[in-house]
Design an enzyme around this catalytic site. Structure first.
Site, PDB file in Angstrom:
ATOM      1  N   CYS A  33     106.324 -32.624-144.319  1.00 58.98           N
ATOM      2  CA  CYS A  33     105.037 -32.838-143.640  1.00 58.98           C
ATOM      3  C   CYS A  33     104.588 -34.290-143.800  1.00 58.98           C
ATOM      4  O   CYS A  33     103.642 -34.725-143.159  1.00 58.98           O
ATOM      5  CB  CYS A  33     103.971 -31.889-144.177  1.00 58.98           C
ATOM      6  SG  CYS A  33     103.652 -32.097-145.923  1.00 58.98           S
ATOM      7  N   CYS A 103     101.307 -26.732-149.983  1.00 61.27           N
ATOM      8  CA  CYS A 103     100.473 -27.913-150.266  1.00 61.27           C
ATOM      9  C   CYS A 103     100.049 -27.920-151.739  1.00 61.27           C
ATOM     10  O   CYS A 103      99.940 -28.977-152.356  1.00 61.27           O
ATOM     11  CB  CYS A 103      99.242 -27.932-149.379  1.00 61.27           C
ATOM     12  SG  CYS A 103      99.590 -27.561-147.656  1.00 61.27           S
TER      13      CYS A 103
HETATM   14 FE1  FES Z   1     101.746 -31.231-146.281  1.00 61.34          FE
HETATM   15 FE2  FES Z   1      99.674 -29.717-146.681  1.00 61.34          FE
HETATM   16  S1  FES Z   1     100.771 -29.927-144.860  1.00 61.34           S
HETATM   17  S2  FES Z   1     100.708 -30.948-148.090  1.00 61.34           S
END
Ligand code: FES
Length: 145
Positions: A33, A103
């Protein structure tokens, strides 16, 4: 979708910033991400965490979990801090949606990375602490949504 506590810690994150000459600093990211978290610890001579600050370049859940994680580790010994799992952080926040659980792993890993740095700087070994990964998505199973 998010609990009130998550929204609160996202909107008013606690302990944001840096600690100069920190006892330990840990940075971890998730290449999938692109989010990055850095954790600073100030640890006294009795191995108690006096101060903890963080900087997170990431999603709202990552900000909220790092904020809560700093609150949880403050005042703890390094061994108590080591026991703080992402699950404990999530529970303290009254939960996270399933797609956001990863996360919270950033927060746990960032604490470990900062403790690792502290141990290295002081030439000590923290029993039970494994070398943290810089990228927590490494070796992670494909996530199912
Ligand atoms: Fe990457 Fe939350 S989407 S830490």
């Amino acid at each position: 979708m998010y609990s009130e506590k998550v929204m609160d810690h996202f909107q008013n994150p606690r302990n944001v910033g840096e600690i100069e000459n920190a006892s330990g600093v840990g940075t971890v990211g998730n290449a999938k991400c692109g989010d990055i978290m850095r954790m600073y610890l100030d640890i006294d001579e009795n191995q108690v965490i006096r101060e903890c600050k963080f900087k997170t370049f990431g999603c709202g859940a990552a900000v909220a979990t790092s904020s809560m994680a700093t609150e949880l580790v403050k005042g703890k010994t390094i061994y108590e801090a080591l026991q703080i799992t992402n699950k404990a952080v999530m529970e303290a926040l009254d939960g996270l949606p399933p797609v956001k659980v990863h996360c919270s792993l950033l927060a746990e890993e960032a604490i470990h990375a900062a403790l690792w740095d502290y141990a290295e700087k002081n030439g000590i070994k923290i029993e039970g602490l494994e070398k943290p990964k810089n990228d927590i998505s490494e070796g992670e199973e494909e996530e199912e949504y």
